[in-house]
Design a protein around this motif. Structure first.
Motif, short mmCIF file in Angstrom:
data_model
loop_
_atom_site.label_atom_id
_atom_site.label_comp_id
_atom_site.label_asym_id
_atom_site.label_seq_id
_atom_site.Cartn_x
_atom_site.Cartn_y
_atom_site.Cartn_z
N ASP A 61 0.89 -1.17 -0.05
CA ASP A 61 0.09 -0.10 -0.04
C ASP A 61 1.01 1.27 -0.11
OD1 ASP A 61 -1.67 2.12 0.29
OD2 ASP A 61 -2.82 1.05 2.03
N LEU A 62 1.04 1.75 -1.37
CA LEU A 62 2.09 2.87 -1.34
C LEU A 62 1.47 4.25 -0.68
CD1 LEU A 62 3.54 2.20 -4.93
CD2 LEU A 62 4.14 1.42 -2.68
N THR A 63 0.44 4.27 -0.18
CA THR A 63 -0.20 5.45 0.35
C THR A 63 0.18 5.46 1.75
OG1 THR A 63 -2.19 4.63 1.16
CG2 THR A 63 -2.04 5.33 -1.34
N GLN A 64 0.66 4.39 2.45
CA GLN A 64 0.96 4.47 3.88
C GLN A 64 2.48 4.27 4.18
OE1 GLN A 64 -1.74 2.35 6.42
NE2 GLN A 64 -2.89 1.64 4.86
N GLY A 65 3.36 4.69 3.42
CA GLY A 65 4.91 4.49 3.76
C GLY A 65 5.45 5.50 4.81
N ILE A 66 6.31 4.70 5.74
CA ILE A 66 6.96 5.42 6.70
C ILE A 66 8.51 5.14 6.40
CG2 ILE A 66 7.57 5.43 9.31
CD1 ILE A 66 4.90 4.67 9.74
N SER A 67 9.29 6.37 6.42
CA SER A 67 10.64 6.36 6.25
C SER A 67 11.36 6.02 7.52
CB SER A 67 11.10 7.51 5.71
OG SER A 67 12.65 7.92 5.73
N ALA A 68 12.22 5.10 7.52
CA ALA A 68 13.18 4.49 8.72
C ALA A 68 14.04 5.63 8.89
CB ALA A 68 13.55 2.91 8.59
N ASP A 69 14.38 6.47 7.80
CA ASP A 69 15.48 7.09 8.16
C ASP A 69 15.13 8.38 9.24
OD1 ASP A 69 15.87 5.91 5.75
OD2 ASP A 69 17.29 7.55 4.99
N ASP A 70 13.91 8.85 9.31
CA ASP A 70 13.43 9.59 10.25
C ASP A 70 12.11 9.51 10.67
OD1 ASP A 70 12.10 10.46 7.80
OD2 ASP A 70 13.14 12.20 7.48
N GLY A 71 11.49 8.46 10.36
CA GLY A 71 9.89 8.39 10.76
C GLY A 71 8.96 9.07 10.18
N GLY A 72 9.46 9.98 9.07
CA GLY A 72 8.49 10.60 8.16
C GLY A 72 7.66 9.84 7.29
N THR A 73 6.47 10.48 6.83
CA THR A 73 5.69 9.67 6.01
C THR A 73 5.91 10.09 4.57
OG1 THR A 73 4.20 11.71 6.17
CG2 THR A 73 4.01 10.00 7.76
N VAL A 74 5.49 8.78 3.92
CA VAL A 74 5.93 8.83 2.45
C VAL A 74 4.49 8.12 1.64
CG1 VAL A 74 7.30 7.77 0.30
CG2 VAL A 74 8.25 8.14 2.83
N VAL A 75 3.95 9.34 0.88
CA VAL A 75 2.64 8.97 0.52
C VAL A 75 2.65 9.11 -1.14
CG1 VAL A 75 0.16 9.45 0.48
CG2 VAL A 75 1.47 9.68 2.68
N TRP A 76 2.48 7.86 -1.81
CA TRP A 76 2.41 7.96 -3.16
C TRP A 76 1.07 8.29 -3.89
CZ3 TRP A 76 6.65 7.91 -6.05
CH2 TRP A 76 8.05 7.61 -5.63
N ASP A 77 0.98 8.98 -5.06
CA ASP A 77 -0.18 9.03 -5.96
C ASP A 77 0.12 8.24 -6.90
OD1 ASP A 77 -2.03 9.76 -7.90
OD2 ASP A 77 -2.03 11.81 -7.33
N THR A 78 -0.45 7.00 -6.88
CA THR A 78 -0.10 5.99 -7.90
C THR A 78 -0.55 6.10 -9.46
OG1 THR A 78 -2.01 4.72 -7.44
CG2 THR A 78 0.02 4.07 -6.04
N LEU A 79 -1.34 6.96 -9.50
CA LEU A 79 -1.82 7.55 -10.55
C LEU A 79 -0.90 8.53 -11.33
CD1 LEU A 79 -5.67 7.68 -10.50
CD2 LEU A 79 -4.46 6.12 -11.35
N ALA A 80 -0.43 9.52 -10.49
CA ALA A 80 0.37 10.53 -11.03
C ALA A 80 1.81 10.27 -11.11
CB ALA A 80 0.02 12.00 -10.56
N ASN A 81 2.16 8.99 -10.32
CA ASN A 81 3.49 8.67 -9.81
C ASN A 81 4.21 9.72 -9.27
OD1 ASN A 81 5.83 6.69 -9.91
ND2 ASN A 81 6.49 7.48 -11.97
N THR A 82 3.68 10.34 -8.16
CA THR A 82 4.45 11.45 -7.54
C THR A 82 4.30 11.09 -6.01
OG1 THR A 82 2.36 12.79 -7.49
CG2 THR A 82 3.64 13.28 -9.15
N VAL A 83 5.11 11.59 -5.44
CA VAL A 83 5.05 11.34 -3.73
C VAL A 83 5.13 12.54 -3.08
CG1 VAL A 83 7.67 11.38 -3.87
CG2 VAL A 83 6.31 9.83 -2.20
N THR A 84 4.36 12.44 -2.04
CA THR A 84 4.62 13.41 -0.93
C THR A 84 5.56 12.87 0.22
OG1 THR A 84 2.52 14.49 -1.54
CG2 THR A 84 3.18 14.96 0.43
N TYR A 85 6.47 13.63 0.58
CA TYR A 85 7.41 13.10 1.74
C TYR A 85 7.13 14.16 2.65
CZ TYR A 85 11.67 12.86 4.20
OH TYR A 85 12.51 12.85 5.57
N THR A 86 6.97 13.79 4.01
CA THR A 86 6.96 14.82 5.07
C THR A 86 7.94 14.47 6.01
OG1 THR A 86 4.38 15.00 5.05
CG2 THR A 86 5.57 15.58 6.90
N THR A 87 8.74 15.35 6.33
CA THR A 87 9.86 15.01 7.35
C THR A 87 9.42 14.70 8.64
OG1 THR A 87 11.19 16.49 6.10
CG2 THR A 87 12.11 15.90 8.21
N GLY A 88 10.38 13.32 9.24
CA GLY A 88 9.89 12.95 10.60
C GLY A 88 11.09 13.54 11.43
#
Length: 383
Positions: free
Chosen positions: A119-146
């Motif tokens: 589920d690419l809309t629920q990613g968590i970056s282990a690097d800083d605990g930030g969130t990684v949310v993909w728009d699978t249609l647009a192939n773009t990502v919203t990354y929020t720093t943790g």
């Protein structure tokens, strides 16, 4: 999804509706039905429900489902994608992947559905605990720093969190490989997998000598140019006829092999279209360095890349009867399955993707293709 969990949710809704008991006749209700976001529908006979346990999110089990602990891996030498297993079932996925907005790689964990798809809309970056949310249609990502790196993540009912119970159950994390068995078991090849944007690519070039239907492709030597040109059903070649190159470059295939209905790509994968090559380049960027191996001597004249995408391309050269084996160390040519018509030669050709040791940018050839008589590498993408 666990049936006890579904019953719990339904009974919670039932309790809420009981406040309107005057307008809701429970006696006439025979079944409860729930529609899931993944399209699944579950129906339960109310008379069969005996009891239900209500638990909090902090308990080891929540509504009948266990809380699982994921120990984040730190090594991705075998594959850039790692699978998280619980009782033999894939429940999550860990990817070492390129986040373009950060211009670096992150280790990202995603929960997986019942089919093993992340589920690419629920990613968590282990690097800083930030969130990684993909728009699978647009192939773009919203990354929020943790705020801080995380070594463990917790999974409950398909949801990832950075905090969980000390009693959470352990999971097993291992490299996820593409295992390609062909020829009635005569050949078994294993390929690493890399996630780039929302696409999943083979991390090495295709090396099979069999089609999916079990038919063996003829492999021609450098001295069999005339036979190579005459082939219209699919053929393969090993650069410089050197078996030692097979593990590095895979096989070079003609265009007929790419288009064969016998199936060149592994099951569940395909030779990419021009649109899929373009999607790759649009997300990651045009820079050739992003896709080229960073290992010394894989590209001549200091042409190695930084390999931030994990595509890990080697300069395997190409083959044609006119030139023989050429440009090892300089070029990496990859077929697409997109057929183009060449007005000059009045014949069909195939679009390609190219990397060069001296060129700054990668190139997707979507207007002018190569004839089927060329021998190029094949890198497959997951369907």
């Amino acid at each position: 999804m666990n049936n006890r969990y579904l019953v719990s949710l339904l009974l919670l809704a039932w309790v809420a509706l009981s406040a309107q008991a005057q307008q809701f006749n429970v006696a006439t209700t025979q079944q409860l039905r729930v529609h899931l976001k993944d399209g699944g529908v579950h129906t339960f006979d109310v008379s069969q429900v005996d009891s239900i346990d209500f638990l909090t999110r902090n308990d080891t089990t929540w509504y009948g489902l266990p809380t699982l602990q994921i120990d984040v891996p730190t090594k991705f030498a075998d594959s850039y994608v790692q699978q998280v297993l619980y009782q033999g079932q894939k429940v999550a996925e860990v990817c070492l992947e390129y986040i373009r907005s950060e211009e670096r790689q992150h280790v990202v964990v995603y929960p997986a559905d019942s089919t093993g798809r992340a589920d690419l809309t629920q990613g968590i970056s282990a690097d800083d605990g930030g969130t990684v949310v993909w728009d699978t249609l647009a192939n773009t990502v919203t990354y929020t720093t943790g705020n801080a790196p995380v070594e463990h993540l917790f999974l409950t009912a398909g949801r990832l969190t950075t905090e969980g119970s000390a009693d959470a159950l352990p999971t097993e994390v291992s490299p996820e490989m593409l295992i390609d068995v062909r020829g009635g078991g005569k050949e078994e090849l294993r390929y690493p997998i890399v996630k780039i944007g929302t696409q999943y690519w083979m991390g090495q070039n295709l090396a099979t000598e069999y089609y999916q239907d079990g038919t063996q492709l003829p492999t021609y030597s450098s001295t069999q140019g005339a036979t190579w040109n005459a082939n219209t059903t699919g053929a393969a070649h090993i650069y410089a006829d050197n078996q030692d190159y097979l593990s590095m470059y895979g096989r070079l295939y003609n265009g007929h092999a790419v288009l064969s209905t016998a199936g060149l790509a592994p099951q569940g994968w395909q030779v990419p279209t021009i649109e899929q090559w373009t999607q790759l380049r649009t997300y990651a960027g045009a820079s050739a360095a992003l896709y080229k191996s960073d290992l010394p001597l894989t590209w001549v004249n200091d042409g190695e890349g930084n390999n931030l995408t994990g595509f890990d391309a080697y300069a395997g050269g190409y083959y044609s009867s006119a030139t023989g084996d050429v440009n090892e160390g300089q070029d990496g040519w990859f077929w697409s399955q997109t057929v183009l018509y060449d007005v000059l030669t009045r014949s069909n050709s195939l679009g390609t993707f190219r990397l060069n040791n001296a060129a700054k940018n990668s190139v997707v050839y979507s207007d002018a293709g190569h004839s089927y008589q060329f021998g190029h590498s094949v890198r497959c993408v997951r369907k």
